[in-house]
Motif scaffolding. Structure first.
Motif, PDB file in Angstrom:
ATOM      1  N   ARG A  99       0.823  -1.204   0.000  1.00 43.92           N
ATOM      2  CA  ARG A  99       0.000   0.000   0.000  1.00 43.92           C
ATOM      3  C   ARG A  99       0.861   1.259   0.000  1.00 43.92           C
ATOM      4  N   TYR A 152      -1.521   6.200  -6.628  1.00 41.49           N
ATOM      5  CA  TYR A 152      -2.756   5.427  -6.729  1.00 41.49           C
ATOM      6  C   TYR A 152      -3.588   5.606  -5.466  1.00 41.49           C
ATOM      7  N   ARG A 153      -4.891   5.695  -5.645  1.00 39.55           N
ATOM      8  CA  ARG A 153      -5.816   5.773  -4.517  1.00 39.55           C
ATOM      9  C   ARG A 153      -6.747   4.583  -4.580  1.00 39.55           C
ATOM     10  N   TYR A 154      -7.055   4.019  -3.443  1.00 42.69           N
ATOM     11  CA  TYR A 154      -7.740   2.735  -3.387  1.00 42.69           C
ATOM     12  C   TYR A 154      -8.518   2.612  -2.091  1.00 42.69           C
ATOM     13  N   PHE A 161      -9.476  -1.163  -6.262  1.00 47.93           N
ATOM     14  CA  PHE A 161      -9.612   0.008  -7.121  1.00 47.93           C
ATOM     15  C   PHE A 161     -11.002  -0.101  -7.738  1.00 47.93           C
ATOM     16  N   THR A 162     -11.970   0.615  -7.170  1.00 43.83           N
ATOM     17  CA  THR A 162     -13.373   0.418  -7.530  1.00 43.83           C
ATOM     18  C   THR A 162     -13.685   0.826  -8.966  1.00 43.83           C
ATOM     19  N   LYS A 163     -13.202   1.968  -9.406  1.00 45.20           N
ATOM     20  CA  LYS A 163     -13.518   2.427 -10.761  1.00 45.20           C
ATOM     21  C   LYS A 163     -12.877   1.539 -11.819  1.00 45.20           C
ATOM     22  N   LEU A 169      -3.799  -2.027 -13.881  1.00 40.69           N
ATOM     23  CA  LEU A 169      -4.512  -0.754 -13.984  1.00 40.69           C
ATOM     24  C   LEU A 169      -4.291  -0.079 -15.333  1.00 40.69           C
TER      25      LEU A 169
END
Length: 123
Positions: free
Chosen positions: A16, A24-26, A44-46, A120
């Motif tokens: 992380r 990156y954001r998660y 990573f929802t999106k 990603l």
């Protein structure tokens, strides 16, 4: 077994930290499929990418798993059930368009971060 963490383990925190440092954001310890009880370590929802950092003992690592010497009748089926659950959840995620990245706790966090970044970028 109370001392065994289900989240925020050393390998997970290292991964992380690298991912966050790369921008990156998660979500952490998040359930990607609302109708399933399983949660992923990093989500990573999106992008629909779920990352799991599996413990070598609990998930039966082919390199580092060692069978229990005591209470074998409990632990052997327990580890087998964990592996089966992981496979079924991978399939459920894939059926719904998710990309799954699984890593072992012994893997270098930089290598795992690169695999996550690659997943990603593909999306």
């Amino acid at each position: 077994m109370l001392a065994n963490r289900s989240r925020d383990t050393g390998p997970e925190l290292a991964l992380r930290s690298i991912l966050h440092g790369r921008g990156y954001r998660y979500r952490v310890n998040y359930r990607p499929l609302r109708d399933k009880r399983n949660s992923a370590d990093i989500v990573f929802t999106k992008a629909k990418v779920a990352v799991f950092v599996d413990g070598c003992y609990w998930h039966g690592c082919p390199e580092h798993y060692w069978p229990a010497k005591t209470n074998v009748h409990y632990w052997a089926p327990k580890i087998a059930a964990n592996k089966e659950r992981d496979e079924l959840f991978n399939e459920a995620l894939a059926e719904r368009g998710w990309t799954v990245v699984r890593a072992w706790e012994h893997e270098a966090p930089e290598d795992v971060a690169e695999r996550v970044a690659l997943a990603l970028r593909r999306l």
